[in-house]
Design an enzyme around this catalytic site. Structure first.
Site, short mmCIF file in Angstrom:
data_model
loop_
_atom_site.label_atom_id
_atom_site.label_comp_id
_atom_site.label_asym_id
_atom_site.label_seq_id
_atom_site.Cartn_x
_atom_site.Cartn_y
_atom_site.Cartn_z
CD GLU A 281 -3.32 0.25 2.02
OE1 GLU A 281 -4.22 -0.55 1.76
OE2 GLU A 281 -3.22 0.80 3.14
CG HIS A 310 7.84 -29.27 2.81
ND1 HIS A 310 8.50 -30.43 2.51
CD2 HIS A 310 8.44 -28.77 3.92
CE1 HIS A 310 9.44 -30.65 3.43
NE2 HIS A 310 9.42 -29.65 4.29
CE LYS A 421 -11.04 2.68 2.76
NZ LYS A 421 -10.47 3.59 3.75
O1 PA5 Z 1 -2.92 2.01 5.97
C1 PA5 Z 1 -4.04 2.43 5.82
O2 PA5 Z 1 -4.34 3.63 5.96
C2 PA5 Z 1 -5.19 1.49 5.50
O3 PA5 Z 1 -4.77 0.22 5.19
C3 PA5 Z 1 -6.14 1.43 6.69
O4 PA5 Z 1 -5.47 0.91 7.79
C4 PA5 Z 1 -7.38 0.60 6.40
O5 PA5 Z 1 -7.97 0.99 5.21
C5 PA5 Z 1 -8.37 0.77 7.54
O6 PA5 Z 1 -8.62 2.12 7.74
P1 PA5 Z 1 -9.23 2.73 9.04
O7 PA5 Z 1 -8.30 2.48 10.15
O8 PA5 Z 1 -9.38 4.16 8.74
O9 PA5 Z 1 -10.54 2.05 9.26
#
Ligand code: PA5
Length: 452
Positions: A281, A310, A421
């Site tokens: 990410e 394995h 989203k």
């Molecule tokens: O790193 C990030 O910002 C995302 O992966 C969030 O952790 C994930 O989308 C969850 O978001 P939130 O904590 O706002 O619910």
């Protein structure tokens, strides 16, 4: 030995054809220094806050944990991504296998732990079937407060709890942004207990904030040691961060577009998943910070030793030369057992320990990869505990943004995730997302000719 160590012999040209020579190390370290100085600028300007978590006060978290101890049998966390993967790593690494199956006494009066992350209905249903509402506490974690999966799980759990307990406000704790977001408003309105994720600490960089630490404290983990371990990564100098970032950058530039994380311990299985989210990410970006299209990134691959010997190791060794493997070695495995053969054919095992076997197999895999010119590096920790886990988290929380910023990538946003989203919000009829629904309908066209 408290210090984490890095063995990078098998990325060097001394051992690997096409590996890093002295000039490559110098050149890439220079690039890593640029990334690091950009990161430090962001920290100094207040935009990025994860390094400052080492100074946080843990008193309120510890006293919350004290209250919970002995008062409930189950602690359910609703959260996903950066709001769940760190916690799962902590649980896998620091709780005994089968923790939830232990009796209340065996658990030291601490609750069982459940993570409602996915919106696969069977998961939350089985959690609710296993727990008694009047003996359960819900912890909802969302930095933004708007994540649909967390909202869905939280709502289901809340309804279930509400219809079964008298004062629900005493059964919920919220971990979210200190000022913004739906979850913060709900916490204020309903008078739920709340802990802050500092505004400048993003989801995947938040494991050493209350996001990971509050549940960890509830489960009896030493959260001050986690913080201390994390802080130790930068206390001497940034050398390990720079070397590690240099190696990854060199190999990304030289055709290794798969980055395998392979700890030799089942207790670090979730660490691989945590790492993959952080890497994927943070670095997978279409545009750089100036808006130029770059399609940057490489694919993180989660793996576990020795199990994947394995499974995937055949591919790592003999498949395409597109991977760099990072091993993690735990020198002293917990609850180690000495082997004693009951069958003559297995006598070669006599006197060795299980942990020794694990580490011998790691070395054997390093050698096998080296033998076909496949590069690998290895992080070495003495034992797996709060301190070393804190080190592993913090090390990669630095290395990944250093790589991104060295390439002028923003490692702290996730625009690609946001788009999906928003389409989902549009499809679910959320106010303000009507245009997104329209855009989705334009894009999501399919022909029956291609459906069997
Ligand atoms: O790193 C990030 O910002 C995302 O992966 C969030 O952790 C994930 O989308 C969850 O978001 P939130 O904590 O706002 O619910």
């Amino acid at each position: 030995m408290e210090r984490i160590r890095l063995d990078y012999n098998y990325v060097s040209s001394a051992f690997i054809k096409g590996g890093m020579g002295e000039t490559d190390f110098e050149q890439y370290k220079e690039k890593a220094r640029l990334g690091l100085s950009r990161l430090i600028d962001l920290v100094n300007s207040g935009s990025i806050g994860f390094p400052n978590l080492k100074g946080q006060n843990t008193v309120a978290m510890k006293s919350f944990a004290k209250e919970i101890k002995g008062s409930v049998n189950d602690f359910i966390v609703a959260g996903i991504g950066g709001s769940s993967l760190g916690l799962e790593t902590l649980c896998d690494a620091l709780l005994p296998f089968g923790y939830n199956s232990l009796s209340y006494g065996e658990r030291g009066s601490k609750p069982r732990i459940w993570v409602a992350d996915n919106v696969d209905p069977s998961k939350v249903a089985s959690i609710m079937n296993t727990c008694e509402p009047d003996d359960t506490f819900i912890c909802v974690i969302s930095k933004s407060g708007s994540t649909v999966e967390t909202a869905a799980n939280f709502n289901i759990l809340y309804e279930w709890l509400k219809s079964n307990v008298k004062d629900i406000s005493k059964k919920v704790v919220v971990i979210t942004d200190p000022d913004k977001g739906i979850m913060r408003s709900i916490a204020t309105e309903k008078k739920f207990r709340a802990f802050d994720v500092p505004s400048n600490v993003g989801g995947r960089y938040s494991v050493l904030s209350p996001v990971g630490l509050l549940p960890a404290a509830v489960l009896g983990m030493d959260i001050d040691r986690l913080i201390k371990g994390g802080a130790s990564i930068t206390s001497d100098n940034y050398e390990m961060i720079l070397v590690l970032a240099s190696i990854y950058m060199y190999y990304m530039d030289n055709g290794r577009n798969m980055n395998v994380m392979m700890p030799y311990s089942s207790r670090l299985k979730s660490f691989s998943a945590w790492f993959c989210q952080l890497w994927g990410e943070s670095l997978g970006k279409r545009y750089d910070r100036s808006g130029k299209e770059v399609f940057f990134g490489s694919t993180p691959v989660p793996s576990v030793g020795v199990i994947d010997q394995h499974s995937l190791v055949q591919l790592f060794k003999e498949g395409p030369s597109d991977k760099l493997v990072t091993f993690i070695e735990v020198l002293n495995h917990e609850s180690d057992k000495t082997l004693k053969s009951s069958f003559p054919a297995y006598d070669y095992l006599n006197g060795h320990t299980m942990g020794e076997l694990c580490n011998v197999e790691l070395k054997a895999t390093e050698a096998a990869l080296k033998n076909t010119g496949k590069p690998s590096l290895k992080l070495i920790i003495d034992v797996l505990d709060e301190y070393t886990l804190g080190q592993l988290f913090m090390l990669y929380q630095y290395v990944v943004p250093v790589i991104g910023l060295a390439h002028d990538i923003d490692p702290f946003d996730q625009p690609g995730v946001e788009e999906g989203k928003e389409y989902a919000y549009g499809l679910l009829g959320r106010d303000g997302f009507e245009e997104k629904k329209k855009a989705f309908t334009e894009i999501y066209r399919k022909q029956n000719d291609f459906i069997l």
